[in-house]
Design an enzyme around this catalytic site. Structure first.
Site, mmCIF file in Angstrom:
data_model
loop_
_atom_site.group_PDB
_atom_site.id
_atom_site.type_symbol
_atom_site.label_atom_id
_atom_site.label_comp_id
_atom_site.label_asym_id
_atom_site.label_seq_id
_atom_site.Cartn_x
_atom_site.Cartn_y
_atom_site.Cartn_z
ATOM 1 N N ASN A 92 0.797 -1.224 0.000
ATOM 2 C CA ASN A 92 0.000 0.000 0.000
ATOM 3 C C ASN A 92 0.833 1.279 0.000
ATOM 4 O O ASN A 92 0.332 2.342 -0.377
ATOM 5 C CB ASN A 92 -0.900 -0.058 1.263
ATOM 6 C CG ASN A 92 -1.472 1.273 1.634
ATOM 7 O OD1 ASN A 92 -2.438 1.725 1.039
ATOM 8 N ND2 ASN A 92 -0.875 1.937 2.621
ATOM 9 N N HIS A 93 2.111 1.214 0.380
ATOM 10 C CA HIS A 93 2.891 2.440 0.586
ATOM 11 C C HIS A 93 3.118 3.211 -0.715
ATOM 12 O O HIS A 93 3.150 2.631 -1.804
ATOM 13 C CB HIS A 93 4.250 2.089 1.216
ATOM 14 C CG HIS A 93 5.070 1.184 0.345
ATOM 15 N ND1 HIS A 93 4.930 -0.178 0.341
ATOM 16 C CD2 HIS A 93 6.025 1.458 -0.583
ATOM 17 C CE1 HIS A 93 5.771 -0.712 -0.527
ATOM 18 N NE2 HIS A 93 6.455 0.258 -1.110
ATOM 19 N N TYR A 156 3.805 9.734 -10.445
ATOM 20 C CA TYR A 156 2.919 8.857 -9.660
ATOM 21 C C TYR A 156 2.082 7.980 -10.588
ATOM 22 O O TYR A 156 1.992 6.759 -10.399
ATOM 23 C CB TYR A 156 2.023 9.724 -8.773
ATOM 24 C CG TYR A 156 0.925 8.984 -8.048
ATOM 25 C CD1 TYR A 156 1.190 8.268 -6.883
ATOM 26 C CD2 TYR A 156 -0.395 8.996 -8.524
ATOM 27 C CE1 TYR A 156 0.173 7.592 -6.211
ATOM 28 C CE2 TYR A 156 -1.405 8.321 -7.856
ATOM 29 C CZ TYR A 156 -1.127 7.619 -6.713
ATOM 30 O OH TYR A 156 -2.125 6.948 -6.051
ATOM 31 N N THR A 159 4.054 5.138 -11.943
ATOM 32 C CA THR A 159 4.314 4.014 -11.036
ATOM 33 C C THR A 159 3.072 3.137 -10.898
ATOM 34 O O THR A 159 3.180 1.921 -10.769
ATOM 35 C CB THR A 159 4.757 4.492 -9.629
ATOM 36 O OG1 THR A 159 3.691 5.206 -8.978
ATOM 37 C CG2 THR A 159 5.985 5.370 -9.689
ATOM 38 N N LYS A 160 1.894 3.754 -10.935
ATOM 39 C CA LYS A 160 0.669 2.959 -10.777
ATOM 40 C C LYS A 160 0.371 2.149 -12.051
ATOM 41 O O LYS A 160 -0.117 1.026 -11.972
ATOM 42 C CB LYS A 160 -0.510 3.869 -10.407
ATOM 43 C CG LYS A 160 -0.383 4.470 -9.003
ATOM 44 C CD LYS A 160 -0.341 3.379 -7.922
ATOM 45 C CE LYS A 160 -0.384 3.927 -6.513
ATOM 46 N NZ LYS A 160 -0.248 2.914 -5.472
HETATM 47 P P1 NDP Z 1 -0.264 8.370 2.572
HETATM 48 O O1 NDP Z 1 0.676 9.346 1.951
HETATM 49 O O2 NDP Z 1 -1.236 8.839 3.598
HETATM 50 O O3 NDP Z 1 0.581 7.192 3.228
HETATM 51 C C1 NDP Z 1 1.733 6.714 2.622
HETATM 52 C C2 NDP Z 1 2.374 5.697 3.531
HETATM 53 O O4 NDP Z 1 3.576 5.236 2.913
HETATM 54 C C3 NDP Z 1 2.745 6.252 4.884
HETATM 55 O O5 NDP Z 1 2.537 5.283 5.877
HETATM 56 C C4 NDP Z 1 4.228 6.558 4.748
HETATM 57 O O6 NDP Z 1 4.835 6.499 6.017
HETATM 58 C C5 NDP Z 1 4.672 5.425 3.829
HETATM 59 N N1 NDP Z 1 5.887 5.747 3.073
HETATM 60 C C6 NDP Z 1 6.177 6.893 2.403
HETATM 61 N N2 NDP Z 1 7.406 6.820 1.863
HETATM 62 C C7 NDP Z 1 7.907 5.610 2.211
HETATM 63 C C8 NDP Z 1 9.153 4.967 1.988
HETATM 64 N N3 NDP Z 1 10.144 5.548 1.283
HETATM 65 N N4 NDP Z 1 9.351 3.742 2.516
HETATM 66 C C9 NDP Z 1 8.367 3.144 3.249
HETATM 67 N N5 NDP Z 1 7.165 3.699 3.489
HETATM 68 C C10 NDP Z 1 6.938 4.920 2.982
HETATM 69 O O7 NDP Z 1 -1.006 7.648 1.347
HETATM 70 P P2 NDP Z 1 -2.545 7.254 1.168
HETATM 71 O O8 NDP Z 1 -3.019 6.586 2.394
HETATM 72 O O9 NDP Z 1 -3.279 8.413 0.644
HETATM 73 O O10 NDP Z 1 -2.455 6.179 -0.013
HETATM 74 C C11 NDP Z 1 -2.317 4.801 0.279
HETATM 75 C C12 NDP Z 1 -2.419 4.017 -1.014
HETATM 76 O O11 NDP Z 1 -3.672 4.311 -1.652
HETATM 77 C C13 NDP Z 1 -1.336 4.354 -2.031
HETATM 78 O O12 NDP Z 1 -0.932 3.189 -2.705
HETATM 79 C C14 NDP Z 1 -2.044 5.295 -2.988
HETATM 80 O O13 NDP Z 1 -1.486 5.281 -4.277
HETATM 81 C C15 NDP Z 1 -3.436 4.699 -2.989
HETATM 82 N N6 NDP Z 1 -4.421 5.657 -3.427
HETATM 83 C C16 NDP Z 1 -4.719 6.743 -2.638
HETATM 84 C C17 NDP Z 1 -5.634 7.677 -3.073
HETATM 85 C C18 NDP Z 1 -5.991 8.869 -2.251
HETATM 86 O O14 NDP Z 1 -6.737 9.743 -2.777
HETATM 87 N N7 NDP Z 1 -5.557 8.975 -0.983
HETATM 88 C C19 NDP Z 1 -6.296 7.554 -4.384
HETATM 89 C C20 NDP Z 1 -5.900 6.389 -5.127
HETATM 90 C C21 NDP Z 1 -5.009 5.482 -4.651
HETATM 91 P P3 NDP Z 1 6.257 7.135 6.411
HETATM 92 O O15 NDP Z 1 6.230 8.554 5.974
HETATM 93 O O16 NDP Z 1 6.291 6.953 7.896
HETATM 94 O O17 NDP Z 1 7.285 6.320 5.720
#
Ligand code: NDP
Length: 261
Positions: A92-93, A156, A159-160
């Site tokens: 999910n990250h 972005y 990547t998706k």
């Molecule tokens: P967030 O930005 O809220 O969360 C991202 C998470 O990834 C955090 O826990 C962050 O934690 C972690 N992260 C970031 N960089 C790294 C890294 N280098 N290594 C490890 N972990 C990392 O994202 P969302 O919750 O909004 O999105 C979650 C998923 O849903 C994604 O795959 C996104 O593409 C998908 N999505 C989201 C949408 C939206 O509108 N929100 C729409 C469509 C898809 P930390 O900073 O502590 O590392």
């Protein structure tokens, strides 16, 4: 579904905030055994505490940077060792990426590919043996922007698209090999996480859907071994219509954002 998730061994990535955090809380409520991962240790600690208070049988974290060549596999191994196997891997990250017109920064795109794509491939491959032992499921959180290209998020979107291609092809291969591991690809529309809302707030008033509900739908899709989730429902219609009516979807894409050159 609730019964089948009690005691299930789950690794959720990107679970310190946003949808991943909500996924962790739902699994916790169902009584699963969870390992969560992201970079920020202090935030992960808090999520783990809440998971335990919600009813998780076990909740652990491993801090890992998915841009690293080795940490994705280390995080996966940590989960398998500490849970004694794996039933669900929820990928999910995403790494932070600007919401702006493409400025030619190939270095950033390369880095984002490592975080959002290559680490997924690495972890999925590493998890396959454990998932095969448990009749397990691989859940990939993708986006509508992995089905149709969008302005302001060129790296972005790329990547998706890569994720959808990779896991779509891997799904065929697993089916042809008669593997017992399911792959679910989740296509999400705009979800109201802090990270997403902060980016799009000044550009669009497209409705955003609740992260907790998106998270529950993702879990259900994995638990029922569905190959695809479209959330909210209309992302399916958009996906189906984009090739039939490209002029309409192009128009919508280019006009649902406020932008003055
Ligand atoms: P967030 O930005 O809220 O969360 C991202 C998470 O990834 C955090 O826990 C962050 O934690 C972690 N992260 C970031 N960089 C790294 C890294 N280098 N290594 C490890 N972990 C990392 O994202 P969302 O919750 O909004 O999105 C979650 C998923 O849903 C994604 O795959 C996104 O593409 C998908 N999505 C989201 C949408 C939206 O509108 N929100 C729409 C469509 C898809 P930390 O900073 O502590 O590392």
């Amino acid at each position: 579904m609730e019964e089948s998730l009690r005691g299930a061994r789950v690794l959720v990535t990107g679970a310190s905030t946003g949808i991943g955090e909500q996924i962790a809380y739902h699994y916790a409520t169902f009584g699963a055994q969870i390992v969560i991962t992201a970079r920020r240790e202090k935030v992960l600690q808090k999520v783990v505490e809440k998971c335990l208070s919600l009813g998780a049988q076990k909740a652990l974290y491993v801090a890992a940077d998915m841009a690293s060549d080795t940490e994705p596999e280390r995080a996966l191994d940590f989960a398998v060792e500490n849970l004694g196997g794996l039933d669900y891997l929820v990928l999910n990250h995403i790494g932070p990426s600007p919401f702006s017109m493409w400025d030619g920064d190939v270095e950033h795109t390369r880095w984002l590919m490592k975080v959002n794509f290559f680490s997924y491939a690495q972890m999925a491959w590493r998890a396959l043996a454990s998932l095969e032992q448990s009749n397990g499921a691989l859940v990939v959180v993708s986006s509508l922007l992995g089905k149709m290209p969008s302005p302001f998020v060129v790296p972005y979107t790329s990547t998706k698209f890569a994720l959808n291609g990779f896991f779509g092809a891997l799904h065929h291969e697993l089916m042809m090999k008669k593997s017992n591991v399911s792959i679910s690809i989740c296509t999400l529309g705009l979800i109201d996480t802090d990270a997403a809302m902060e980016k799009v707030r000044d550009y669009t008033n497209v409705p955003a859907y609740p992260a907790a509900d998106a998270a529950l739908n993702i879990i259900m899709t994995g638990a029922t071994r569905q190959p695809e989730l479209f959330y909210p429902w209309f992302t399916h219609i958009v996906t189906l219509s984009k090739d039939w009516f490209p002029f309409i979807t192009d128009y919508i894409m280019q006009n649902s954002y406020s932008y003055t050159p």
